[in-house]
Design a protein around this motif. Structure first.
Motif, PDB file in Angstrom:
ATOM      1  N   ALA A 101       0.803  -1.233   0.000  1.00  0.00           N
ATOM      2  CA  ALA A 101       0.000   0.000   0.000  1.00  0.00           C
ATOM      3  C   ALA A 101       0.836   1.283   0.000  1.00  0.00           C
ATOM      4  O   ALA A 101       0.583   2.175  -0.825  1.00  0.00           O
ATOM      5  N   PRO A 102       1.850   1.431   0.872  1.00  0.00           N
ATOM      6  CA  PRO A 102       2.613   2.685   0.835  1.00  0.00           C
ATOM      7  C   PRO A 102       3.411   2.870  -0.458  1.00  0.00           C
ATOM      8  O   PRO A 102       3.630   3.999  -0.902  1.00  0.00           O
ATOM      9  N   VAL A 104       2.409   1.840  -3.447  1.00  0.00           N
ATOM     10  CA  VAL A 104       1.421   2.271  -4.440  1.00  0.00           C
ATOM     11  C   VAL A 104       1.065   3.736  -4.215  1.00  0.00           C
ATOM     12  O   VAL A 104       0.969   4.502  -5.174  1.00  0.00           O
ATOM     13  N   ALA A 105       0.910   4.122  -2.964  1.00  0.00           N
ATOM     14  CA  ALA A 105       0.567   5.511  -2.658  1.00  0.00           C
ATOM     15  C   ALA A 105       1.672   6.471  -3.098  1.00  0.00           C
ATOM     16  O   ALA A 105       1.390   7.587  -3.540  1.00  0.00           O
ATOM     17  N   ALA A 106       2.917   6.017  -3.010  1.00  0.00           N
ATOM     18  CA  ALA A 106       4.046   6.864  -3.393  1.00  0.00           C
ATOM     19  C   ALA A 106       4.174   7.018  -4.903  1.00  0.00           C
ATOM     20  O   ALA A 106       4.726   8.006  -5.386  1.00  0.00           O
ATOM     21  N   PRO A 108       1.385   6.373  -7.606  1.00  0.00           N
ATOM     22  CA  PRO A 108       0.062   5.917  -8.038  1.00  0.00           C
ATOM     23  C   PRO A 108      -0.095   5.716  -9.541  1.00  0.00           C
ATOM     24  O   PRO A 108      -1.068   5.102  -9.972  1.00  0.00           O
ATOM     25  N   GLY A 114      -0.259  -1.037  -9.292  1.00  0.00           N
ATOM     26  CA  GLY A 114      -1.631  -0.763  -8.855  1.00  0.00           C
ATOM     27  C   GLY A 114      -2.553  -1.948  -9.084  1.00  0.00           C
ATOM     28  O   GLY A 114      -3.403  -2.274  -8.245  1.00  0.00           O
ATOM     29  N   TYR A 117      -1.739  -4.619  -6.510  1.00  0.00           N
ATOM     30  CA  TYR A 117      -2.309  -4.235  -5.218  1.00  0.00           C
ATOM     31  C   TYR A 117      -3.803  -4.579  -5.167  1.00  0.00           C
ATOM     32  O   TYR A 117      -4.273  -5.200  -4.208  1.00  0.00           O
ATOM     33  N   GLU A 129     -12.288  -2.735  -1.046  1.00  0.00           N
ATOM     34  CA  GLU A 129     -10.993  -2.069  -1.130  1.00  0.00           C
ATOM     35  C   GLU A 129     -10.326  -2.346  -2.482  1.00  0.00           C
ATOM     36  O   GLU A 129      -9.690  -1.457  -3.062  1.00  0.00           O
ATOM     37  N   ALA A 133      -9.182   0.443  -5.135  1.00  0.00           N
ATOM     38  CA  ALA A 133      -7.797   0.477  -5.627  1.00  0.00           C
ATOM     39  C   ALA A 133      -7.755   0.372  -7.143  1.00  0.00           C
ATOM     40  O   ALA A 133      -6.998   1.084  -7.803  1.00  0.00           O
ATOM     41  N   GLN A 136      -8.345   3.483  -9.047  1.00  0.00           N
ATOM     42  CA  GLN A 136      -7.243   4.446  -8.998  1.00  0.00           C
ATOM     43  C   GLN A 136      -6.164   4.153 -10.047  1.00  0.00           C
ATOM     44  O   GLN A 136      -5.319   4.992 -10.320  1.00  0.00           O
TER      45      GLN A 136
END
Length: 168
Positions: A101-102, A104-106, A108, A114, A117, A129, A133, A136
């Motif tokens: 998750a972190p 992917v967030a860093a 996107p 993605g 994930y 969820e 995801a 996104q």
């Protein structure tokens, strides 16, 4: 892998000093974790990734070795993506998704990461969820519609893909 040394033998030779030098320990733990994972020793790899993250935090501000600086820059001192792959190999999809998750967030805009994930979340039974995801993920590749349909199918409502496609 996030970073590979140009000469793993040099790093291995340095590992005899692992208890004396935190920079050496950081490099050795990362490369040992990768080697353990490649050989299927997943639990041991997780332990070494934990050690890597601990020692990386200790040397983060001023690494003297070029290889360590490159490794820290590419991983940000975290083994999230590598840890995620190990956890997935252990069949721990939910934990694998949480580790990823972190990462992917860093970044996107990384389509494959993605999708991976979202797939891990789906495998863990976390369908809501997974769909969030998936929404996104930039729909840049030809397989995206099939991927999204598969997620809706696993969630038990394949007909809802129409709504997702309308908003894209």
């Amino acid at each position: 892998p996030a970073c590979q040394t140009a000469n793993p033998e040099n790093t291995a030779a340095l590992c005899s000093d692992i208890d004396e030098d935190r920079e050496t320990a950081t490099l050795c733990r990362y490369h040992l974790a990768q080697a353990l994972s490649a050989e299927g020793y997943y639990q041991a790899a997780l332990t070494e990734y934990d050690g890597f993250e601990r020692t990386a935090a200790a040397v983060w501000n001023a690494p003297a070795r070029l290889e360590l600086a490159a490794l820290l820059r590419s991983t940000q001192g975290k083994a999230g993506e590598d840890r995620s792959k190990v956890l997935e190999n252990l069949g721990r999809s939910g934990e694998a998704a949480d580790a990823l998750a972190p990462v992917v967030a860093a970044e996107p805009t990384n389509v494959e990461r993605g999708k991976r994930y979202a797939r891990l979340l789906s495998l863990a039974g976390r369908f809501d969820e997974a769909l969030i995801a998936a929404r996104q993920v930039p729909a840049e590749d030809a397989d995206f519609v099939e991927f999204l349909f598969d997620l809706h199918k696993r969630a038990g409502h394949p007909e809802r893909i129409i709504d997702d496609l309308r908003v894209r």
